[in-house]
Enzyme design. Structure first.
Site, PDB file in Angstrom:
ATOM      1  N   GLY A 184       0.834  -1.191   0.000  1.00  0.00           N
ATOM      2  CA  GLY A 184       0.000   0.000   0.000  1.00  0.00           C
ATOM      3  C   GLY A 184       0.871   1.245   0.000  1.00  0.00           C
ATOM      4  O   GLY A 184       2.052   1.190   0.369  1.00  0.00           O
ATOM      5  N   GLN A 229       2.838  10.088   1.543  1.00  0.00           N
ATOM      6  CA  GLN A 229       4.164   9.451   1.588  1.00  0.00           C
ATOM      7  C   GLN A 229       5.056   9.922   0.448  1.00  0.00           C
ATOM      8  O   GLN A 229       6.271   9.710   0.495  1.00  0.00           O
ATOM      9  CB  GLN A 229       4.043   7.925   1.539  1.00  0.00           C
ATOM     10  CG  GLN A 229       3.477   7.323   2.823  1.00  0.00           C
ATOM     11  CD  GLN A 229       3.413   5.808   2.728  1.00  0.00           C
ATOM     12  OE1 GLN A 229       2.467   5.264   2.171  1.00  0.00           O
ATOM     13  NE2 GLN A 229       4.410   5.131   3.252  1.00  0.00           N
ATOM     14  N   CYS A 267       6.020  -0.286   7.155  1.00  0.00           N
ATOM     15  CA  CYS A 267       5.655   0.893   6.363  1.00  0.00           C
ATOM     16  C   CYS A 267       6.841   1.279   5.493  1.00  0.00           C
ATOM     17  O   CYS A 267       7.984   1.263   5.967  1.00  0.00           O
ATOM     18  CB  CYS A 267       5.293   2.040   7.296  1.00  0.00           C
ATOM     19  SG  CYS A 267       4.831   3.559   6.452  1.00  0.00           S
ATOM     20  N   LEU A 268       6.570   1.630   4.244  1.00  0.00           N
ATOM     21  CA  LEU A 268       7.658   2.045   3.351  1.00  0.00           C
ATOM     22  C   LEU A 268       8.345   3.312   3.864  1.00  0.00           C
ATOM     23  O   LEU A 268       9.475   3.599   3.487  1.00  0.00           O
ATOM     24  CB  LEU A 268       7.129   2.259   1.933  1.00  0.00           C
ATOM     25  CG  LEU A 268       6.650   0.990   1.211  1.00  0.00           C
ATOM     26  CD1 LEU A 268       5.914   1.343  -0.076  1.00  0.00           C
ATOM     27  CD2 LEU A 268       7.815   0.048   0.927  1.00  0.00           C
ATOM     28  N   HIS A 279      -4.206   1.044   7.560  1.00  0.00           N
ATOM     29  CA  HIS A 279      -2.876   1.656   7.613  1.00  0.00           C
ATOM     30  C   HIS A 279      -2.790   2.854   6.658  1.00  0.00           C
ATOM     31  O   HIS A 279      -2.297   3.929   7.019  1.00  0.00           O
ATOM     32  CB  HIS A 279      -1.830   0.593   7.261  1.00  0.00           C
ATOM     33  CG  HIS A 279      -0.421   1.093   7.211  1.00  0.00           C
ATOM     34  ND1 HIS A 279       0.520   0.747   8.159  1.00  0.00           N
ATOM     35  CD2 HIS A 279       0.221   1.899   6.323  1.00  0.00           C
ATOM     36  CE1 HIS A 279       1.666   1.347   7.856  1.00  0.00           C
ATOM     37  NE2 HIS A 279       1.519   2.039   6.737  1.00  0.00           N
ATOM     38  N   GLU A 280      -3.293   2.660   5.424  1.00  0.00           N
ATOM     39  CA  GLU A 280      -3.187   3.745   4.426  1.00  0.00           C
ATOM     40  C   GLU A 280      -4.084   4.920   4.787  1.00  0.00           C
ATOM     41  O   GLU A 280      -3.701   6.078   4.607  1.00  0.00           O
ATOM     42  CB  GLU A 280      -3.529   3.230   3.027  1.00  0.00           C
ATOM     43  CG  GLU A 280      -2.612   2.145   2.490  1.00  0.00           C
ATOM     44  CD  GLU A 280      -1.142   2.397   2.705  1.00  0.00           C
ATOM     45  OE1 GLU A 280      -0.711   3.564   2.633  1.00  0.00           O
ATOM     46  OE2 GLU A 280      -0.416   1.428   2.976  1.00  0.00           O
ATOM     47  N   HIS A 337      -2.518   7.113   7.223  1.00  0.00           N
ATOM     48  CA  HIS A 337      -1.551   8.051   6.631  1.00  0.00           C
ATOM     49  C   HIS A 337      -2.239   9.367   6.242  1.00  0.00           C
ATOM     50  O   HIS A 337      -1.643  10.440   6.345  1.00  0.00           O
ATOM     51  CB  HIS A 337      -0.925   7.454   5.359  1.00  0.00           C
ATOM     52  CG  HIS A 337       0.297   6.614   5.602  1.00  0.00           C
ATOM     53  ND1 HIS A 337       1.437   7.099   6.199  1.00  0.00           N
ATOM     54  CD2 HIS A 337       0.568   5.316   5.305  1.00  0.00           C
ATOM     55  CE1 HIS A 337       2.356   6.140   6.263  1.00  0.00           C
ATOM     56  NE2 HIS A 337       1.844   5.040   5.738  1.00  0.00           N
TER      57      HIS A 337
HETATM   58 NI    NI Z   1       2.788   3.204   5.542  1.00  0.00          NI
END
Ligand code: NI
Length: 182
Positions: free
Chosen positions: A46, A51, A96-97, A138-139, A142
């Site tokens: 995701g 981000q 998480c990226l 999660h997204e 963000h």
């Molecule tokens: Ni993330």
């Protein structure tokens, strides 16, 4: 399309609330196309617009429960997404990226229904279970400036991480185990 740089924890932008999308224009389509390319390149499950430094309510989630689909086919584009129903509970590792190498134990519902708009503004609803439910939550976090570190029950130690990796190696059928990056 172009790869965009993924912001890392410490960037103030990641803690800001994103604004709703009102114009479903070519600029939005460009952003979504770039997010697609960036997510596929990063091999995550995701990615949210903040981000990549864009404070707009746009996220991508890979529906990894669709096992026979290609990564491109698994990608769900969500504009102005909202969780409208949730049930159950799952407790598991999340990454998480924007926090490379960091994993925490996060409690999430195990089934969610999301209402969102597509890139042309058309409303739709989609269900997600298991890892996909986790990714939706999660997204959407963000978009509200929330990183998983702030809601994790605990952050895994290097030893616990090692143990988790070993378990993943044993499970060869599972291409995207829980704990992959979002
Ligand atoms: Ni993330």
């Amino acid at each position: 399309m172009a790869l965009r740089n993924i912001l890392k924890e410490g960037e103030p932008t990641l803690l800001k609330k994103s604004r709703a999308v009102a114009d479903f224009n070519p600029r939005l389509h460009q952003l979504i196309d770039d997010l697609r390319e960036t997510l596929l390149h990063a091999d995550g499950v995701g990615l949210a617009a903040p981000q990549v430094g864009v404070l707009r309510r746009v996220v991508l989630v890979m529906d990894t429960e669709k096992e026979d689909a290609t990564p491109e086919e698994q990608l769900i584009e969500l504009v102005n997404p909202e969780i409208v129903a949730a049930s159950g509970e799952q407790i598991g590792p999340e990454g998480c990226l924007s926090l490379p190498g960091v994993y925490g134990i996060v409690k999430r519902p195990d089934l969610v229904k999301v209402r969102a708009q597509d890139r042309n503004g058309k409303f739709f609803e989609v269900w997600g279970s298991m890892l996909t439910a986790r990714a939706f939550c999660h997204e959407i976090d963000h978009l509200n400036g929330v990183l998983f570190r702030s809601i994790a029950d605990e952050i895994l130690t290097p030893e616990q991480l090692e143990e988790m990796r070993n378990c993943e190696d044993d499970d060869e059928d599972e291409e995207k185990p829980e704990g992959t990056n979002e």
